[in-house]
Design a protein around this motif. Structure first.
Motif, PDB file in Angstrom:
ATOM      1  N   UNK A 263     -34.551  13.284   2.292  1.00 38.60           N
ATOM      2  CA  UNK A 263     -34.081  11.908   2.112  1.00 38.60           C
ATOM      3  C   UNK A 263     -33.250  11.753   0.846  1.00 38.60           C
ATOM      4  N   UNK A 264     -33.622  12.491  -0.216  1.00 35.11           N
ATOM      5  CA  UNK A 264     -32.894  12.371  -1.484  1.00 35.11           C
ATOM      6  C   UNK A 264     -31.688  13.302  -1.554  1.00 35.11           C
ATOM      7  N   UNK A 265     -31.392  14.000  -0.467  1.00 35.11           N
ATOM      8  CA  UNK A 265     -30.204  14.834  -0.432  1.00 35.11           C
ATOM      9  C   UNK A 265     -30.347  16.162  -1.138  1.00 35.11           C
ATOM     10  N   UNK A 266     -31.598  16.600  -1.403  1.00 34.21           N
ATOM     11  CA  UNK A 266     -31.836  17.909  -2.019  1.00 34.21           C
ATOM     12  C   UNK A 266     -31.825  18.957  -0.902  1.00 34.21           C
ATOM     13  N   UNK A 267     -31.029  19.987  -1.072  1.00 33.09           N
ATOM     14  CA  UNK A 267     -30.841  20.992  -0.033  1.00 33.09           C
ATOM     15  C   UNK A 267     -32.157  21.685   0.334  1.00 33.09           C
ATOM     16  N   UNK A 268     -32.495  21.667   1.620  1.00 32.39           N
ATOM     17  CA  UNK A 268     -33.596  22.461   2.172  1.00 32.39           C
ATOM     18  C   UNK A 268     -33.084  23.120   3.446  1.00 32.39           C
ATOM     19  N   UNK A 269     -33.817  24.127   3.939  1.00 30.76           N
ATOM     20  CA  UNK A 269     -33.352  24.893   5.097  1.00 30.76           C
ATOM     21  C   UNK A 269     -34.504  25.107   6.079  1.00 30.76           C
ATOM     22  N   UNK A 270     -34.190  25.073   7.368  1.00 30.35           N
ATOM     23  CA  UNK A 270     -35.176  25.495   8.369  1.00 30.35           C
ATOM     24  C   UNK A 270     -35.368  27.000   8.248  1.00 30.35           C
ATOM     25  N   UNK A 271     -36.610  27.458   8.457  1.00 28.82           N
ATOM     26  CA  UNK A 271     -36.883  28.887   8.387  1.00 28.82           C
ATOM     27  C   UNK A 271     -37.821  29.291   9.527  1.00 28.82           C
ATOM     28  N   UNK A 272     -37.795  30.545   9.925  1.00 28.80           N
ATOM     29  CA  UNK A 272     -38.725  31.011  10.960  1.00 28.80           C
ATOM     30  C   UNK A 272     -40.177  30.875  10.494  1.00 28.80           C
ATOM     31  N   UNK A 273     -41.074  30.706  11.447  1.00 30.77           N
ATOM     32  CA  UNK A 273     -42.503  30.702  11.152  1.00 30.77           C
ATOM     33  C   UNK A 273     -43.206  31.235  12.396  1.00 30.77           C
ATOM     34  N   UNK A 274     -44.484  31.001  12.541  1.00 29.94           N
ATOM     35  CA  UNK A 274     -45.216  31.502  13.700  1.00 29.94           C
ATOM     36  C   UNK A 274     -46.206  30.450  14.166  1.00 29.94           C
ATOM     37  N   UNK A 275     -46.528  30.499  15.459  1.00 28.11           N
ATOM     38  CA  UNK A 275     -47.354  29.449  16.049  1.00 28.11           C
ATOM     39  C   UNK A 275     -48.132  30.030  17.224  1.00 28.11           C
ATOM     40  N   UNK A 276     -49.358  29.569  17.419  1.00 27.76           N
ATOM     41  CA  UNK A 276     -50.145  30.069  18.541  1.00 27.76           C
ATOM     42  C   UNK A 276     -51.521  29.446  18.589  1.00 27.76           C
ATOM     43  N   UNK A 277     -52.538  30.301  18.698  1.00 27.90           N
ATOM     44  CA  UNK A 277     -53.917  29.843  18.867  1.00 27.90           C
ATOM     45  C   UNK A 277     -54.828  30.671  17.969  1.00 27.90           C
ATOM     46  N   UNK A 278     -56.090  30.272  17.917  1.00 29.45           N
ATOM     47  CA  UNK A 278     -57.132  31.096  17.307  1.00 29.45           C
ATOM     48  C   UNK A 278     -57.999  31.639  18.428  1.00 29.45           C
ATOM     49  N   UNK A 279     -58.288  32.941  18.378  1.00 19.72           N
ATOM     50  CA  UNK A 279     -59.159  33.549  19.386  1.00 19.72           C
ATOM     51  C   UNK A 279     -60.497  33.856  18.733  1.00 19.72           C
TER      52      UNK A 279
END
Length: 524
Positions: A263-279
């Motif tokens: 919102x304040x115009x400070x540069x940020x970037x999307x980055x890879x991550x991981x997603x799933x479940x707990x077994x």
């Protein structure tokens, strides 16, 4: 100084974990008799389970005379910085923030640590309310509060980031503040969620004793920006705080901070991550598969690390185990009402009847809707799946779950298994939560893991959703040399929340690096 004799041996578990039998075996390896050595210092311990019988590899130093006084040291001392001319605001009291504060003190800077959550002891009440009453406090939960996400989730100290700092220095600091010296020895050190809170409190006490400040219940809601220079922050109470530098160490779940920067115009970037479940499996199943023994005896609860490359719609993605918790529990890690998130933890003894692990798949930039959401694309994907998990499970902290064998067969589960997840489970086809793409990748991974560990991919296990806070979906960029934001002078993005760490030790090392960078900047 006495010169020790170094020895390395492979021993059966019943010898390696029996103090006197181990002592005799190490002396024998050195060609010595009992009484011919003053002290045996165990340097490293790891388990080799590749053969028919698990063996324990030990490396030790045998001293013919008294050992040096600084065997585990040196211990660290801190100057009084209460009247220091330069100060640094540190936003977040997780490992990155606390270790940044201690390093600032060593360098003569006064740290002022701002933590949105509560102190480590008071925080327990909010965790109890989350587990028992399904009440999510957005500022005090398993992710937010003194010590950060690691304090009440596990306390693993293993890291591969050995080139980013001095791992042994971090471990020695933890020992100095109350952690067991075993963490200096074990190949995969672990403090335990029952012991880490007192260590965290001791770290805070060192900051306070040296003249630093730690403020709880202090959420940052805005920035004091002037001509691309960050002068300070504004708290939720409306207080304006200024300093010579700001270290932003807010952790991977501080979504309001990402929103604020955007919102304040400070540069940020999307980055890879991981997603799933707990077994979740019976720990005994994992023990028998890994150790090939009916009973593990004195061996610690067995763990595993699994990875498989999958293909779906022309895209190759990894599926892998994450934060495996032998003898542990699954806990609710939501940071806002209306979402369900799970994580894992283990006490120091790892004596729960259950083993659990995140099983997650990589989410790359091309998997996100960057056109609509830009840098916040991964964050929006996380929110969407977490909110779906909450809705299908009844809009409480009950978590959606499915027997693993049924998930592989795309079959609904009737009765679920007993679980360590205290709020409770609801039988839900996990495809309804994850969607077809993520579910198919996970199925390919689980089938492969079932070939590696007998009994793994069956209805003896169940999957619980969702494991979505593996790492930050946003990176706050910084200059490689100065560690400052490339566009905002005085801002030092730090730790997991900025995308530069992945656990307690790596976050602590990054906190120290940012403190050193801040010192270099304010000393110019």
């Amino acid at each position: 100084m006495t010169t020790p004799q170094e020895v390395e041996v492979l021993l059966p578990a019943e010898v390696a974990y029996h103090e006197y039998a181990r002592y005799r075996a190490l002396l024998q390896a050195a060609g010595l008799q009992p009484g011919e050595a003053d002290f045996v210092h165990l340097r490293k311990r790891s388990i080799d389970a590749r053969g028919r019988q698990p063996l324990v590899r030990l490396r030790a130093a045998i001293y013919p005379g008294p050992p040096p006084a600084d065997l585990f040291g040196p211990w660290f001392t801190y100057p009084d910085v209460s009247r220091a001319r330069r100060s640094v605001l540190i936003v977040g009291a997780g490992p990155a923030g606390l270790f940044a504060a201690l390093r600032c003190i060593e360098l003569g800077l006064k740290p002022v640590v701002l933590e949105r959550g509560k102190d480590v002891r008071t925080r327990r009440r909010d965790l109890a309310a989350l587990n028992k009453d399904h009440i999510v406090n957005p500022d005090s939960n398993y992710c937010f509060g003194e010590g950060g996400a690691g304090t009440y989730s596990d306390g693993k100290l293993y890291t591969r980031s050995t080139k980013r700092g001095d791992v042994q220095r971090i471990l020695r600091l933890l020992v100095q503040h109350g952690a067991t010296p075993d963490i200096l020895v074990d190949a995969h050190p672990h403090i335990g969620t029952n012991k880490l809170p007192s260590v965290v409190a001791a770290l805070r006490d060192s900051v306070l004793a040296a003249g630093g400040e730690v403020r709880f219940d202090t959420r940052v809601d805005d920035l004091v920006l002037a001509e691309n220079h960050l002068r300070g922050v504004i708290t939720a109470a409306g207080e304006e705080l200024t300093a010579d530098a700001v270290i932003l160490a807010t952790g991977h779940s501080a979504r309001d901070i990402y929103e604020l920067l955007h919102r304040r115009g400070v540069l940020i970037e999307a980055k890879p991550f991981a997603l799933g479940v707990r077994v979740e499996h019976p720990q005994q199943l994992i023990d028998q598969a890994q150790y090939r023994m009916r009973e593990r005896g004195p061996l610690p609860a067995a763990s595993y690390a699994l990875v498989h490359q999958t293909q779906w719609q022309g895209r190759q993605r990894g599926v892998f185990s994450f934060c495996m918790c032998p003898g542990g529990f699954i806990v609710p890690a939501a940071t806002a009402p209306g979402e369900v998130v799970v994580n894992g933890m283990s006490p120091s003894r790892r004596d729960s009847r259950f083993a659990n692990s995140g099983i997650v798949t990589a989410i790359e930039l091309e998997d996100m809707d960057l056109r609509q959401h830009g840098a916040l694309a991964g964050l929006r994907l996380q929110q969407q799946i977490e909110q779906q998990a909450c809705q299908v499970a009844g809009n409480t902290q009950l978590a959606p779950a499915q027997l693993l064998g049924d998930f592989l067969k795309k079959k609904s589960s009737g009765a679920l298994l007993e679980t360590s997840y205290q709020p409770g489970l609801v039988s839900v086809p996990m495809d309804e939560v994850l969607g077809a793409g993520l579910s198919e990748r996970l199925r390919q991974g689980f089938r492969n893991f079932g070939q590696k560990i007998p009994g793994y991919a069956t209805n003896a296990a169940q999957i619980v959703g969702v494991e979505s806070r593996t790492s930050s979906p946003v990176r706050i960029p910084r200059d490689r040399d100065t560690l400052q934001h490339p566009e905002v002078h005085g801002l030092f993005p730090c730790g997991e929340g900025a995308g530069y760490a992945g656990g307690i030790v790596s976050a602590a090392m990054d906190g120290e690096r940012c403190a050193e960078a801040a010192f270099a900047a304010v000393s110019c």
